[in-house]
Scaffold this motif. Structure first.
Motif, PDB file in Angstrom:
ATOM      1  N   ALA A   1       1.144  -1.086   0.070  1.00  0.00           N
ATOM      2  CA  ALA A   1       0.051  -0.123  -0.125  1.00  0.00           C
ATOM      3  C   ALA A   1       1.050   0.867  -0.454  1.00  0.00           C
ATOM      4  N   PHE A   2       0.605   2.078  -0.759  1.00  0.00           N
ATOM      5  CA  PHE A   2       1.597   2.974  -1.325  1.00  0.00           C
ATOM      6  C   PHE A   2       0.755   4.213  -1.363  1.00  0.00           C
ATOM      7  N   PHE A   3       1.166   5.267  -0.504  1.00  0.00           N
ATOM      8  CA  PHE A   3       0.675   6.182  -0.404  1.00  0.00           C
ATOM      9  C   PHE A   3       0.711   7.555  -0.334  1.00  0.00           C
ATOM     10  N   SER A   4      -0.063   9.122  -1.338  1.00  0.00           N
ATOM     11  CA  SER A   4       0.810   9.910  -1.310  1.00  0.00           C
ATOM     12  C   SER A   4      -0.275  11.010  -1.682  1.00  0.00           C
ATOM     13  N   GLY A   5       0.126  11.854  -0.939  1.00  0.00           N
ATOM     14  CA  GLY A   5      -0.515  13.264  -0.907  1.00  0.00           C
ATOM     15  C   GLY A   5      -2.386  12.601  -0.688  1.00  0.00           C
ATOM     16  N   ASN A   6      -3.493  12.839  -1.616  1.00  0.00           N
ATOM     17  CA  ASN A   6      -4.630  12.389  -1.396  1.00  0.00           C
ATOM     18  C   ASN A   6      -4.860  10.460  -1.848  1.00  0.00           C
ATOM     19  N   ALA A   7      -4.204  10.264  -2.574  1.00  0.00           N
ATOM     20  CA  ALA A   7      -4.382   8.735  -3.279  1.00  0.00           C
ATOM     21  C   ALA A   7      -3.490   7.852  -2.465  1.00  0.00           C
ATOM     22  N   MET A   8      -4.123   6.728  -3.233  1.00  0.00           N
ATOM     23  CA  MET A   8      -2.825   5.232  -2.431  1.00  0.00           C
ATOM     24  C   MET A   8      -3.103   4.189  -3.864  1.00  0.00           C
ATOM     25  N   ALA A   9      -1.884   3.232  -4.086  1.00  0.00           N
ATOM     26  CA  ALA A   9      -2.000   3.156  -4.919  1.00  0.00           C
ATOM     27  C   ALA A   9      -1.993   0.862  -4.069  1.00  0.00           C
ATOM     28  N   GLU A  10      -2.652   0.642  -4.131  1.00  0.00           N
ATOM     29  CA  GLU A  10      -2.691  -1.100  -4.152  1.00  0.00           C
ATOM     30  C   GLU A  10      -2.103  -1.353  -4.988  1.00  0.00           C
ATOM     31  N   LEU A  11      -1.157  -2.573  -3.993  1.00  0.00           N
ATOM     32  CA  LEU A  11      -0.337  -3.362  -5.386  1.00  0.00           C
ATOM     33  C   LEU A  11       0.073  -5.041  -5.007  1.00  0.00           C
ATOM     34  N   ASN A  12      -0.430  -5.577  -5.585  1.00  0.00           N
ATOM     35  CA  ASN A  12      -0.559  -7.436  -5.228  1.00  0.00           C
ATOM     36  C   ASN A  12      -0.270  -7.075  -6.727  1.00  0.00           C
ATOM     37  N   GLU A  13      -1.466  -9.072  -7.317  1.00  0.00           N
ATOM     38  CA  GLU A  13      -1.391  -9.373  -8.527  1.00  0.00           C
ATOM     39  C   GLU A  13      -1.745  -8.225  -9.693  1.00  0.00           C
ATOM     40  N   LYS A  14      -2.238  -7.479  -9.245  1.00  0.00           N
ATOM     41  CA  LYS A  14      -2.869  -6.135 -10.375  1.00  0.00           C
ATOM     42  C   LYS A  14      -2.774  -4.737  -9.321  1.00  0.00           C
ATOM     43  N   MET A  15      -2.823  -3.550  -9.903  1.00  0.00           N
ATOM     44  CA  MET A  15      -2.865  -2.088  -8.874  1.00  0.00           C
ATOM     45  C   MET A  15      -3.606  -1.724  -8.888  1.00  0.00           C
ATOM     46  N   ILE A  16      -4.772  -1.350  -7.643  1.00  0.00           N
ATOM     47  CA  ILE A  16      -5.679  -0.051  -7.824  1.00  0.00           C
ATOM     48  C   ILE A  16      -4.218   0.725  -7.340  1.00  0.00           C
ATOM     49  N   VAL A  17      -5.333   2.773  -8.016  1.00  0.00           N
ATOM     50  CA  VAL A  17      -5.439   4.133  -7.761  1.00  0.00           C
ATOM     51  C   VAL A  17      -6.754   3.992  -6.997  1.00  0.00           C
ATOM     52  N   GLN A  18      -6.651   5.073  -5.918  1.00  0.00           N
ATOM     53  CA  GLN A  18      -7.492   5.446  -5.609  1.00  0.00           C
ATOM     54  C   GLN A  18      -7.376   6.365  -4.527  1.00  0.00           C
ATOM     55  N   LYS A  19      -8.541   7.235  -4.825  1.00  0.00           N
ATOM     56  CA  LYS A  19      -8.363   8.944  -3.349  1.00  0.00           C
ATOM     57  C   LYS A  19      -8.740   8.445  -2.163  1.00  0.00           C
ATOM     58  N   THR A  20      -8.189   9.545  -1.591  1.00  0.00           N
ATOM     59  CA  THR A  20      -8.201   8.708   0.079  1.00  0.00           C
ATOM     60  C   THR A  20      -8.434  10.501   0.721  1.00  0.00           C
ATOM     61  N   ASP A  21      -8.939  10.091   1.795  1.00  0.00           N
ATOM     62  CA  ASP A  21      -9.029  10.528   3.009  1.00  0.00           C
ATOM     63  C   ASP A  21      -7.967  12.131   3.389  1.00  0.00           C
ATOM     64  N   GLN A  22      -7.587  11.058   3.701  1.00  0.00           N
ATOM     65  CA  GLN A  22      -6.092  11.899   4.755  1.00  0.00           C
ATOM     66  C   GLN A  22      -5.233  12.245   3.466  1.00  0.00           C
ATOM     67  N   ASN A  23      -4.802  12.955   3.973  1.00  0.00           N
ATOM     68  CA  ASN A  23      -3.607  13.925   2.667  1.00  0.00           C
ATOM     69  C   ASN A  23      -2.004  13.693   4.095  1.00  0.00           C
ATOM     70  N   ILE A  24      -1.252  13.158   2.938  1.00  0.00           N
ATOM     71  CA  ILE A  24      -0.554  12.300   2.948  1.00  0.00           C
ATOM     72  C   ILE A  24       0.854  12.821   2.904  1.00  0.00           C
ATOM     73  N   ARG A  25       1.904  14.135   3.936  1.00  0.00           N
ATOM     74  CA  ARG A  25       2.524  15.050   2.882  1.00  0.00           C
ATOM     75  C   ARG A  25       3.457  14.643   1.502  1.00  0.00           C
ATOM     76  N   GLY A  26       3.812  13.197   2.439  1.00  0.00           N
ATOM     77  CA  GLY A  26       5.000  12.632   1.435  1.00  0.00           C
ATOM     78  C   GLY A  26       4.611  11.416   1.045  1.00  0.00           C
ATOM     79  N   CYS A  27       5.124  10.709   1.087  1.00  0.00           N
ATOM     80  CA  CYS A  27       4.938   8.884   0.652  1.00  0.00           C
ATOM     81  C   CYS A  27       5.280   7.831   2.129  1.00  0.00           C
ATOM     82  N   LEU A  28       4.305   7.053   2.028  1.00  0.00           N
ATOM     83  CA  LEU A  28       4.092   6.120   2.844  1.00  0.00           C
ATOM     84  C   LEU A  28       3.920   4.946   2.301  1.00  0.00           C
ATOM     85  N   ALA A  29       4.846   4.161   2.795  1.00  0.00           N
ATOM     86  CA  ALA A  29       4.538   2.564   1.832  1.00  0.00           C
ATOM     87  C   ALA A  29       4.756   1.349   2.817  1.00  0.00           C
ATOM     88  N   VAL A  30       4.161   0.617   2.748  1.00  0.00           N
ATOM     89  CA  VAL A  30       3.706  -0.093   3.660  1.00  0.00           C
ATOM     90  C   VAL A  30       3.560  -1.579   3.010  1.00  0.00           C
TER      91      VAL A  30
END
Lengths: 197, 93
Positions: free
Chosen positions: A159-188
């Motif tokens: 799960a990769f967050f940046s700004g108001n978006a998140m990319a969720e990656l496993n066998e495919k990738m889904i990008v969606q909006k998020t409510d919380q603004n991440i000022r830089g990047c957060l990767a889990v």
């Protein structure tokens, strides 16, 4: 188990004063510190789990790519606190590796070389799928493509967050909006022994 | 000429480290080498190869010299990184 994602999230969204209080075991002010800790984590993955050693090496490489991006794109231009958050729990069956930075974020970084970018969602899509460098004319821009392909190959979850978006990656990738603004990047990064062996 | 990349470390990651390795190779190993000099890049004992490091070393060496071969590339992170370079950096070897 301490929730590393919550700790990292609190660090990236909190004010600069509170961010200065991050424990030293998670805070990597310079690239060298992050790199040494990434190498150590890779060795621990090999020693303490049932994960295939070749998978451990690839995980070490992709964590290194994500972490180094924080420094590649923000060195000399950190908005407030320089450096990265790096924490991991690899002792349980379900393993978690968390990276974060309080940098400029993906949208601001990529917009410098791709001005037509509209928002955080589009920036994440481009970052993981197109060869684009924010530091032209230097050769750059293949690291996150490597991350995406190997997340799929090794059946990991990112799960990769940046700004108001998140990319969720496993066998495919889904990008969606998020409510919380991440000022830089957060990767889990999450994975288990079962899917990695 | 055989270049043992393990001499730069078992964990080859980050662009700054790759750039430094390339400068050392250019100055110490390849200063007088002709464009057609046979160069073997040996990955024996390399455990982690990340695209950032490789793109600063392998890609420019393959562009500069016409006879570069890769040895002992069985490690999964080496394989994965070479695949990425071929796909996104135009590596031809």
């Amino acid at each position: 188990m301490e929730n590393l994602e919550e700790k990292a999230r609190a660090w990236v969204v909190g004010d600069a004063k509170s961010a200065l209080n991050l424990e030293s075991e998670y805070y990597c002010q310079t690239r060298d510190v992050l790199q040494a800790r990434t190498d150590r984590m890779t060795i621990m993955l090999l020693q303490n789990s049932r994960i295939d050693k070749n998978h451990a090496y690839v995980i070490g490489a992709l964590i290194s790519e994500i972490g180094n991006n924080s420094f590649d794109h923000n060195l000399g231009a950190w908005p407030d606190i320089p450096g990265a958050f790096f924490g991991y729990d690899i002792t349980q069956d379900q393993k978690h590796i968390v990276l974060a930075d309080r940098g400029q974020g993906m949208f601001a970084t990529l917009k410098k070389v791709k001005p037509e970018l509209q928002d955080d969602e589009e920036a994440l899509k481009v970052a993981f799928t197109e060869r684009i460098s924010s530091r032209l004319p230097e050769r750059r821009g293949n690291g996150l493509k490597y991350v995406r392909e190997n997340i799929a190959n090794l059946q990991l979850h990112l799960a990769f967050f940046s700004g108001n978006a998140m990319a969720e990656l496993n066998e495919k990738m889904i990008v969606q909006k998020t409510d919380q603004n991440i000022r830089g990047c957060l990767a889990v990064l999450t994975f288990s022994d079962n899917v990695s062996k | 000429m055989n270049i043992e990349l393990q001499k730069f470390g078992e964990f080859l990651t980050s662009r700054p480290a790759g750039r430094e390795a390339f400068l050392i190779l250019s100055e110490n190993h390849l200063r007088n080498a002709s464009v057609s000099e046979p160069i073997e890049l040996d990955f024996k004992e390399v455990k982690v190869l990340a695209p950032s490091w490789a793109d600063e070393v392998i890609t420019p060496l393959a562009e500069k010299f016409s006879n570069v071969t890769l040895l002992n590339t069985e490690n999964a992170s080496v394989q994965a990184t070479l695949k990425t370079l071929r796909e996104y950096s135009g590596l031809k070897i």
